[in-house]
Design an enzyme around this catalytic site. Structure first.
Site, PDB file in Angstrom:
ATOM      1  N   GLY A  10     -11.196  -9.957 -36.222  1.00  0.00           N
ATOM      2  CA  GLY A  10     -12.363 -10.026 -37.098  1.00  0.00           C
ATOM      3  C   GLY A  10     -13.491 -10.629 -36.277  1.00  0.00           C
ATOM      4  O   GLY A  10     -13.371 -11.757 -35.786  1.00  0.00           O
ATOM      5  N   ALA A  11     -14.545  -9.825 -36.078  1.00  0.00           N
ATOM      6  CA  ALA A  11     -15.656 -10.281 -35.223  1.00  0.00           C
ATOM      7  C   ALA A  11     -16.936 -10.366 -36.045  1.00  0.00           C
ATOM      8  O   ALA A  11     -18.015  -9.994 -35.593  1.00  0.00           O
ATOM      9  CB  ALA A  11     -15.816  -9.338 -34.027  1.00  0.00           C
ATOM     10  N   HIS A 176      -6.879 -23.741 -51.580  1.00  0.00           N
ATOM     11  CA  HIS A 176      -8.290 -23.671 -51.194  1.00  0.00           C
ATOM     12  C   HIS A 176      -9.072 -23.045 -52.346  1.00  0.00           C
ATOM     13  O   HIS A 176      -9.456 -21.893 -52.306  1.00  0.00           O
ATOM     14  CB  HIS A 176      -8.398 -22.805 -49.931  1.00  0.00           C
ATOM     15  CG  HIS A 176      -9.786 -22.724 -49.373  1.00  0.00           C
ATOM     16  ND1 HIS A 176     -10.590 -23.816 -49.169  1.00  0.00           N
ATOM     17  CD2 HIS A 176     -10.502 -21.658 -48.950  1.00  0.00           C
ATOM     18  CE1 HIS A 176     -11.742 -23.415 -48.641  1.00  0.00           C
ATOM     19  NE2 HIS A 176     -11.704 -22.118 -48.508  1.00  0.00           N
TER      20      HIS A 176
HETATM   21  N1  APR Z   1      -9.225  -5.124 -39.131  1.00  0.00           N
HETATM   22  C1  APR Z   1     -10.061  -5.854 -38.360  1.00  0.00           C
HETATM   23  N2  APR Z   1     -11.250  -6.304 -38.787  1.00  0.00           N
HETATM   24  C2  APR Z   1     -11.612  -5.995 -40.037  1.00  0.00           C
HETATM   25  C3  APR Z   1     -10.781  -5.237 -40.899  1.00  0.00           C
HETATM   26  C4  APR Z   1      -9.534  -4.792 -40.398  1.00  0.00           C
HETATM   27  N3  APR Z   1      -8.705  -4.075 -41.129  1.00  0.00           N
HETATM   28  N4  APR Z   1     -11.433  -5.126 -42.089  1.00  0.00           N
HETATM   29  C5  APR Z   1     -12.598  -5.778 -41.974  1.00  0.00           C
HETATM   30  N5  APR Z   1     -12.722  -6.306 -40.734  1.00  0.00           N
HETATM   31  C6  APR Z   1     -13.812  -7.076 -40.156  1.00  0.00           C
HETATM   32  C7  APR Z   1     -15.198  -6.620 -40.587  1.00  0.00           C
HETATM   33  O1  APR Z   1     -15.613  -5.456 -39.868  1.00  0.00           O
HETATM   34  C8  APR Z   1     -16.042  -7.847 -40.266  1.00  0.00           C
HETATM   35  O2  APR Z   1     -16.617  -7.780 -38.968  1.00  0.00           O
HETATM   36  O3  APR Z   1     -13.756  -8.416 -40.580  1.00  0.00           O
HETATM   37  C9  APR Z   1     -15.022  -9.009 -40.311  1.00  0.00           C
HETATM   38  C10 APR Z   1     -15.322 -10.025 -41.395  1.00  0.00           C
HETATM   39  O4  APR Z   1     -16.509 -10.633 -41.058  1.00  0.00           O
HETATM   40  P1  APR Z   1     -17.596 -11.117 -42.142  1.00  0.00           P
HETATM   41  O5  APR Z   1     -17.707 -10.108 -43.218  1.00  0.00           O
HETATM   42  O6  APR Z   1     -18.809 -11.528 -41.388  1.00  0.00           O
HETATM   43  O7  APR Z   1     -16.887 -12.380 -42.814  1.00  0.00           O
HETATM   44  P2  APR Z   1     -16.848 -13.888 -42.294  1.00  0.00           P
HETATM   45  O8  APR Z   1     -18.026 -14.633 -42.828  1.00  0.00           O
HETATM   46  O9  APR Z   1     -16.578 -13.927 -40.845  1.00  0.00           O
HETATM   47  O10 APR Z   1     -15.580 -14.422 -43.117  1.00  0.00           O
HETATM   48  C11 APR Z   1     -14.303 -13.860 -42.895  1.00  0.00           C
HETATM   49  O11 APR Z   1     -13.153 -15.735 -43.835  1.00  0.00           O
HETATM   50  O12 APR Z   1     -13.907 -17.545 -45.059  1.00  0.00           O
HETATM   51  C12 APR Z   1     -13.292 -16.310 -45.114  1.00  0.00           C
HETATM   52  O13 APR Z   1     -13.933 -15.485 -47.263  1.00  0.00           O
HETATM   53  C13 APR Z   1     -14.126 -15.332 -45.887  1.00  0.00           C
HETATM   54  O14 APR Z   1     -12.390 -13.710 -46.009  1.00  0.00           O
HETATM   55  C14 APR Z   1     -13.602 -14.037 -45.361  1.00  0.00           C
HETATM   56  C15 APR Z   1     -13.296 -14.350 -43.904  1.00  0.00           C
END
Ligand code: APR
Length: 320
Positions: A10-11, A176
């Site tokens: 997740g980036a 949480h």
């Molecule tokens: N595989 C890999 N990456 C994925 C997948 C997947 N199947 N599905 C979604 N993603 C990626 C998205 O493309 C996105 O870049 O996960 C990333 C999530 O990033 P953000 O939407 O910016 O979320 P973020 O603020 O980083 O939070 C991530 O942490 O605190 C928790 O509730 C929050 O569940 C959320 C997570």
């Protein structure tokens, strides 16, 4: 000795912030993995260019293929979608559960020796599912929530009393969510348990009650301010503290969502408790003494976690 390898699954906002901290602190080489094409590569290159400014010799790489996380020492999982307006809890669970399945299988195949830290929400259910889907040892799969919730609690106490954040130790246990359990008797200001700090005039009981309530709703407060996303700086720092304790065998005791087997009278689920993190992963769960009111709050929070786990089992019968 080879540098540690840290895979960020997740980036997005937290993933990018994690990569930046890993590079600045030279914790190891970083793989940024995401299903979005270009995002992990772009963030990886941007931070790699920054290493020439802050002068750290670490490599960063973006990836869309799980093969690139091969041999990772630590995986930090933020993949998934955030809860959007109109989305029910079960909608969110349905989507992120499928993400945990893909992530769990990717980690099992390519980085089965890793220490895995899950951040994706709803946290206590997602870390439980991630452990099941990956099949990794339970002591190597943990969830990040308590360090963040406790940091918020400590910050609010520091802000109110004027005491350094360094001399405040705050603890939240349980799930949480809004019914997390800020541990007032076990949290200290300059070594004084909070009830004694109230007696000593550091803050009033009303101030303390308001801070406990604000801590419980800390995530929502940031969402309401940002409007388009949720917190990412403090969540990233919190996961880094856990990763460092593992990578450097610091043996810090941090509140984390860990698998409990009898501690606090709980078993067969993940829930936030103080855990000693060292080179073997979760090496010990520290059991605080709990009075009747703390036990009742913990039981209520655990019921919420069990409800989330039930919802996961209904959506994916392979987890039942
Ligand atoms: N595989 C890999 N990456 C994925 C997948 C997947 N199947 N599905 C979604 N993603 C990626 C998205 O493309 C996105 O870049 O996960 C990333 C999530 O990033 P953000 O939407 O910016 O979320 P973020 O603020 O980083 O939070 C991530 O942490 O605190 C928790 O509730 C929050 O569940 C959320 C997570």
């Amino acid at each position: 000795m080879a540098r540690a390898k840290i895979a960020l699954i997740g980036a997005g906002m937290i993933g990018g912030t994690l990569a930046h901290i890993c590079a600045r602190e030279a914790l190891g080489d970083v793989i940024l993995f995401d299903i979005a094409e270009g995002t992990p590569q772009g963030k990886g290159l941007d931070i790699a260019e920054a290493t020439a400014v802050f002068g750290q010799d670490v490599a960063l790489k973006g990836a869309n293929d799980y093969a690139d996380i091969a041999g990772a020492d630590v995986c930090i999982v933020t993949a998934g979608v955030p809860r959007k307006p109109g989305m029910s809890r079960d909608d969110l669970i349905g989507i992120n559960l499928k993400v945990m399945k893909a992530v769990g299988e990717g980690i099992a195949k390519h980085a089965p020796e890793a220490f895995v830290i899950c951040i994706t929400n709803p946290l206590d259910a997602m870390v439980w599912a991630l452990q099941k889907f990956s099949g990794l040892p339970k002591e190597k799969v943990v969830g990040m929530a308590g360090v963040l919730d406790s940091a918020r609690f400590a910050y609010f106490l520091a802000e109110k009393t004027g005491v350094s954040v360094q001399d405040i130790h705050a603890w939240t246990l349980g799930g949480h969510g809004d019914d997390m359990v800020p541990m007032v008797r076990h949290s200290t200001i300059g070594g004084l348990p909070l009830p004694d700090a109230v007696k000593a005039g550091f803050l009033s009981q009303a101030d303390l009650d308001a801070i406990v309530e604000r801590t419980r709703k800390g995530g929502g407060e940031i969402v309401a301010l940002l409007k388009t996303g949720s917190a990412f700086y403090a969540p990233a720092e919190s996961a880094i503290a856990m990763a460092k304790s593992y990578l450097l065998d610091q043996k810090r005791v941090l509140p984390c969502a860990v698998w409990v087997s009898g501690e606090y009278g709980l078993s067969d689920l993940y829930v936030g408790v103080p855990a000693l993190i060292g080179a073997s992963g979760v090496e010990k769960v520290v059991e605080f003494t709990t009075d009747e009111s703390e036990k009742a709050m913990l039981a209520k929070s655990v019921d919420s976690v069990k409800g989330l786990i039930e919802a996961c089992k209904q959506q994916d019968p392979s987890l039942a």
